[in-house]
Design a protein around this motif. Structure first.
Motif, PDB file in Angstrom:
ATOM      1  N   ILE A   7      44.356  31.216  46.802  1.00  0.00           N
ATOM      2  CA  ILE A   7      43.691  31.903  48.226  1.00  0.00           C
ATOM      3  C   ILE A   7      42.097  31.422  48.379  1.00  0.00           C
ATOM      4  N   ALA A   8      41.718  30.689  47.844  1.00  0.00           N
ATOM      5  CA  ALA A   8      40.216  30.458  47.638  1.00  0.00           C
ATOM      6  C   ALA A   8      39.729  30.438  48.973  1.00  0.00           C
ATOM      7  N   ASN A   9      40.180  30.174  50.242  1.00  0.00           N
ATOM      8  CA  ASN A   9      39.883  30.125  51.564  1.00  0.00           C
ATOM      9  C   ASN A   9      40.151  31.480  52.383  1.00  0.00           C
ATOM     10  N   LEU A  10      40.708  32.290  51.757  1.00  0.00           N
ATOM     11  CA  LEU A  10      41.009  33.538  52.318  1.00  0.00           C
ATOM     12  C   LEU A  10      39.703  34.157  52.880  1.00  0.00           C
ATOM     13  N   GLU A  11      39.424  34.677  53.946  1.00  0.00           N
ATOM     14  CA  GLU A  11      38.424  35.536  54.506  1.00  0.00           C
ATOM     15  C   GLU A  11      38.938  36.748  55.162  1.00  0.00           C
ATOM     16  N   ILE A  12      38.401  37.985  54.772  1.00  0.00           N
ATOM     17  CA  ILE A  12      38.541  39.316  55.298  1.00  0.00           C
ATOM     18  C   ILE A  12      37.373  39.994  55.276  1.00  0.00           C
TER      19      ILE A  12
END
Length: 99
Positions: free
Chosen positions: A46-51
Motif C-alpha cells: 500500500i506504499a502509494n496510498l494517499e489519504i
C-alpha cells in the motif's frame, strides 16, 4: 487476534532485511494529552496510498485524526485512543488486502 499481536505479525511479515532497520513503527505521546502513531508503509503493498487528513472531534477529550502521505500512516488521538489508532491501521490493511 489482539491488536498488538496483529501489529507484531504484520511487522514480521514485512521485514525484508532493510525496511526494518529504520524507525518503521513509532508510538509517541502528545501534550494534549494523547497519542501519535506513525507507520512506514514504503515497502508494503500500500506504499502509494494517499489519504488526506481526516479529523473526528467530538470534544477536547474525545478526538482522533488520520492520514496517509509520503508512504506513512499517521494517526493521532486523545489519551484513550491508542488501541483505536492501531486498529484503524489494521482495518486499512485488511480492507486493501481483501479487495
Amino acid at each position: 487476534m489482539e491488536i498488538l499481536q496483529w501489529i507484531q505479525e504484520w511487522f514480521k511479515d514485512n521485514c525484508d532485511g532493510d525496511w526494518e532497520k529504520a524507525e518503521v513503527i513509532q508510538i509517541t505521546t502528545l501534550d494534549t494529552p494523547g497519542w501519535e502513531v506513525e507507520i512506514d508503509i514504503s515497502k508494503t503493498s500500500i506504499a502509494n496510498l494517499e489519504i488526506k487528513w481526516i479529523l473526528n472531534e467530538i470534544n477536547r477529550q474525545d478526538w482522533y485524526g488520520v492520514k496517509v502521505e509520503n508512504s506513512k500512516f499517521l494517526a493521532a488521538g486523545d489519551a484513550g485512543k491508542l488501541i483505536f489508532l492501531l486498529d484503524l491501521f489494521k482495518q486499512m490493511i485488511d480492507k486493501i488486502e481483501n479487495e
